[in-house]
Scaffold this active site. Structure first.
Site: not given
Length: 374
Positions: A310, A90, A308, A313, A270, A339
């Site tokens: 991930c 940015d 999930c 999890c 974002d 997560h």
């Protein structure tokens, strides 16, 4: 940068962006790494558990500390951070406005004082690009005149005029630098302003999209306006943006915001929400948000989200995350951040697959039905 549209389903788009450092499939969510690190994670966490193709850094923060020249000496962002994929930076204009007292804006740029030590600085369209050349980001955002809402018509009009003027300076400067061998593998995006006013958005988009930028962002939203006003503004603005270039909605947002704005033709997003909310105890799931500190999770053996995949999890229970949060254990911040970012990145992948299979409307309906069922 190369850009191609792989499939379109309604207004929703599945695209591919190729930079010098990675191939990015859209719709894409870019984790925020403001000072060169996603909070609570390192490059190994990103590469091992999340595998984003692009993250975001901030020109204002990296310019003030450690300094863009230091980053350049140490291998630019990829070498300095050891995250080897793409970076978007940015311009830092928003941070100059929001973090500094006594900000002064003139036709040439923005005068501000560092929030770190009070030192005085001046950002011009050319200056922020010079900083980003040193950072080596793959996508550079230009300096724009951001307006906080609500604002008067006169202030919004002045913002658009100044943003257009700075955009012309930026594109001219960038092409000149590229002809001299600087920034040849860096792309440059302009930022459309105009508040929630349709005429102003059309004017800003028309002026900026007539210039030879590599992509275009919609800025100045998710700053306090109602969600529907944001959605309506995005839907109105995208019709004036070229179809053959990436569309980026800055600073947005919730999972619902991502689904709604993908349906309106946005490719890139974002937001600090998944990382910030993780640290504050709010975890995102396929069935909505979970406040992990709640007493009902104290002995809950289930994962955060049974759907999930991930690492968190697959390994830890809600009870353990609840304990870590209540104990203020540093490990909690890392696990919760992994997560939440996995949830966001996976959501984007699911939307992309739905677009490729001409079932985005069905995906959108199922997304909401899961939330309404709990």
């Amino acid at each position: 940068m190369q850009f191609q549209i792989d499939k379109q389903d309604g207004q929703a788009r599945a695209c591919t962006i190729t930079t010098a450092h990675s191939t990015i499939q859209t719709p894409v969510f870019m984790p925020v790494g403001t000072v060169g690190a996603v909070k609570a994670l390192d490059a190994t966490d990103l590469e091992t558990f999340l595998r984003p193709e692009i993250i975001l850094g901030n020109t204002y923060h990296l310019y003030l500390r450690p300094g863009d020249e230091t980053v350049a000496k140490l291998g630019k962002l990829q070498g300095f951070t050891q995250f080897k994929k793409s970076f978007l930076t940015d311009s830092g204009g928003f941070q100059a406005f929001s973090l500094s007292d006594n900000v002064k804006i003139d036709e040439g740029g923005i005068t501000f004082r560092s929030h770190i030590d009070g030192s005085k600085h001046y950002f011009t369209p050319e200056k922020v690009l010079d900083i980003q050349y040193n950072l080596g980001s793959d996508i550079m955002m230009i300096l724009d005149d951001l307006v906080a809402l609500p604002a008067t018509q006169e202030r919004i009009r002045a913002s658009i005029e100044r943003t257009t003027q700075w955009a012309q300076q930026s594109i001219d400067y960038h092409r000149k630098k590229q002809s001299g061998g600087i920034g040849t593998d860096q792309s440059i995006f302009a930022i459309i302003q105009g508040g929630t006013d349709r005429a102003f958005r059309e004017k800003s988009a028309g002026e900026l999209c007539a210039m030879d930028f590599d992509g275009f962002a919609i800025g100045g939203l998710s700053v306090g306006e109602a969600n529907q006003d944001m959605y309506d503004t995005v839907e109105w603005t995208t019709q004036f943006m070229p179809t053959e270039k990436p569309r980026y909605l800055m600073g947005v947002g919730t999972p619902e915001d991502l689904v709604e704005n993908v349906s309106r033709g946005i490719d890139m997003f974002d937001c600090v929400m998944p990382t910030r909310n993780a640290r504050n105890g709010t975890l995102f799931t396929s069935f909505g948000k979970v406040t992990i500190k709640a007493a009902r999770f104290k002995e809950d053996p289930l994962p955060i989200d049974p759907e999930c995949s991930c690492m968190v999890c697959q390994t830890y229970s809600r009870a353990y995350l609840c304990h870590l949060f209540r104990a203020r254990e540093i490990t909690y911040f890392r696990l919760a951040t992994i997560h939440n970012l996995h949830y966001y990145l996976n959501l984007m992948q699911e939307m992309r697959q739905a677009i490729l299979e001409d079932r985005f409307a069905q995906f959108r309906q199922e997304f909401y039905s899961k939330r309404n069922a709990t």
